[in-house]
Scaffold this active site. Structure first.
Site, PDB file in Angstrom:
ATOM      1  CG  ASP A  60      53.370 -36.224   6.868  1.00  0.00           C
ATOM      2  OD1 ASP A  60      52.614 -36.305   5.806  1.00  0.00           O
ATOM      3  OD2 ASP A  60      53.392 -35.961   7.657  1.00  0.00           O
ATOM      4  CG  ASN A  67      57.446 -25.177   5.070  1.00  0.00           C
ATOM      5  OD1 ASN A  67      59.023 -25.424   4.309  1.00  0.00           O
ATOM      6  ND2 ASN A  67      56.070 -25.881   3.975  1.00  0.00           N
ATOM      7  CG  HIS A  88      57.281 -21.468   2.443  1.00  0.00           C
ATOM      8  ND1 HIS A  88      56.616 -23.014   2.462  1.00  0.00           N
ATOM      9  CD2 HIS A  88      56.829 -20.858   3.571  1.00  0.00           C
ATOM     10  CE1 HIS A  88      55.785 -22.222   2.902  1.00  0.00           C
ATOM     11  NE2 HIS A  88      55.891 -20.769   3.475  1.00  0.00           N
ATOM     12  CG  ASP A  99      60.488 -25.970  -1.871  1.00  0.00           C
ATOM     13  OD1 ASP A  99      59.273 -26.569  -1.500  1.00  0.00           O
ATOM     14  OD2 ASP A  99      60.233 -25.274  -2.766  1.00  0.00           O
ATOM     15  CD  GLU A 119      53.247 -32.651   4.650  1.00  0.00           C
ATOM     16  OE1 GLU A 119      52.877 -31.979   5.927  1.00  0.00           O
ATOM     17  OE2 GLU A 119      53.077 -31.290   4.197  1.00  0.00           O
TER      18      GLU A 119
END
Length: 331
Positions: free
Chosen positions: A200, A208, A213, A217, A243
């Site tokens: 994770d 973010n 965002h 990505d 994630e």
């Protein structure tokens, strides 16, 4: 003489219609590889050749039917005459239906049309020079192959969309689970170790919030590429959700999986992800590792890796923790 010419035209028309009918049947092929396999079976019944090849432009693929004694030379000739780059994958059909002697005239090449598009090329390397039968065969096959090639590509695309995570290009959770269930049964049957790694990305919400965002990505895509670069052909890496990522390592005990996770952890820590604005995003991840126990389900295996990952997070993040190997008793 007139009767001979009429008979010749009728023979050519009949030959053309028979070949076209056979090629249209290939429209039921569900993949590029299956299409080429069936095509080679048909063409080898009506022609003698050193090799035949089909290329597809999007996505780039190539296939060669050749005698197994001269595979490498046939592929090299195909790449040269059709301009196929070395990084384009080649599907091979190898058997004795293709002759083993590679000497002969230049291959006959025709584009494969579909409407106003050109999908690829069809090539046949004949054994004798100037045979009109071969010329007609190649033209007819190339003309009729477009629909079957397009249909196979569409089926492959739909399957890919159903099994691939759109953001990272990795297999998705469902596809991973389907594969892992089969691998789990194989592992139990042959008493072969199987390990999984669950990871994770640390403080992903903060990434973010601070960078946006789009940057988040970008980070997920970079993590996916890093994980892919460090695995074997038999391993599978997938986006588990959000994630989180998961890796399955066949024939790998816990110690080996721990080494893989630790190497990935260090690489990620040292990488730093650069945004389009030139900002460097420091990225780390927490890893949980577990080895399949006797009679354990996939859900139980993933759950133990998840709990080990939670220990890594609660212990300060950016670390690897292994789940203890404890056999699950039979129900």
């Amino acid at each position: 003489d007139v009767r001979d010419r009429i008979a010749s035209h009728l023979d050519a028309a009949l030959f053309d219609s028979v070949v076209a009918a056979e090629l249209r049947r290939l429209g039921t092929s569900e993949s590029f590889d299956r299409l080429i396999d069936l095509l080679s079976q048909f063409v080898s019944q009506v022609a003698t050749y050193r090799w035949l090849a089909v290329t597809r432009h999007q996505p780039a693929r190539a296939a060669v039917h050749t005698n197994n004694s001269c595979r490498d030379a046939s592929v090299a000739q195909m790449r040269a005459v059709l301009g196929v780059a070395d990084d384009v994958p080649v599907f091979l059909v190898e058997d004795d239906d293709a002759v083993s002697d590679l000497s002969g005239p230049a291959p006959i090449i025709e584009p494969i049309p579909f409407g106003e598009q050109v999908l690829g090329s069809f090539a046949l390397a004949p054994c004798t020079e100037g045979h009109m039968h071969d010329q007609l065969l190649v033209k007819t096959i190339a003309r009729e192959l477009g629909a079957a090639l397009r249909m196979a590509s569409l089926v492959e695309e739909s399957r890919l969309m159903a099994t691939t995570d759109a953001l990272t290009g990795l297999v998705n959770r469902r596809a991973f689970s389907d594969w892992a269930l089969r691998e789990l049964r194989r592992s139990e049957r042959y008493q072969d170790p199987l390990s999984v790694i669950l990871l994770d990305v640390d403080h992903f919400k903060h990434i973010n919030d601070r960078f946006g965002h789009a940057a988040g990505d970008l980070v997920l895509g970079a993590v996916a590429r890093l994980l892919l670069s460090g695995i074997r052909n038999c391993d599978v890496v997938a986006r588990w959700g959000g994630e989180e990522f998961v890796l399955a390592l066949p024939s790998t005990p816990l110690e080996g999986a721990h080494q893989v996770a630790e190497r990935a952890r260090r690489q990620l820590e040292q990488a730093g992800i650069q945004t389009q604005a030139g900002q460097i995003i420091p990225v780390t991840a927490s890893f949980g590792v577990a080895q399949l126990d006797s009679q354990e389900t996939l859900e139980q295996l993933i759950d133990r890796a998840d709990r080990a990952m939670y220990v890594a997070k609660s212990s300060g993040r950016n670390r690897v923790e292994c789940a203890p190997v404890v056999a699950v008793s039979a129900a």
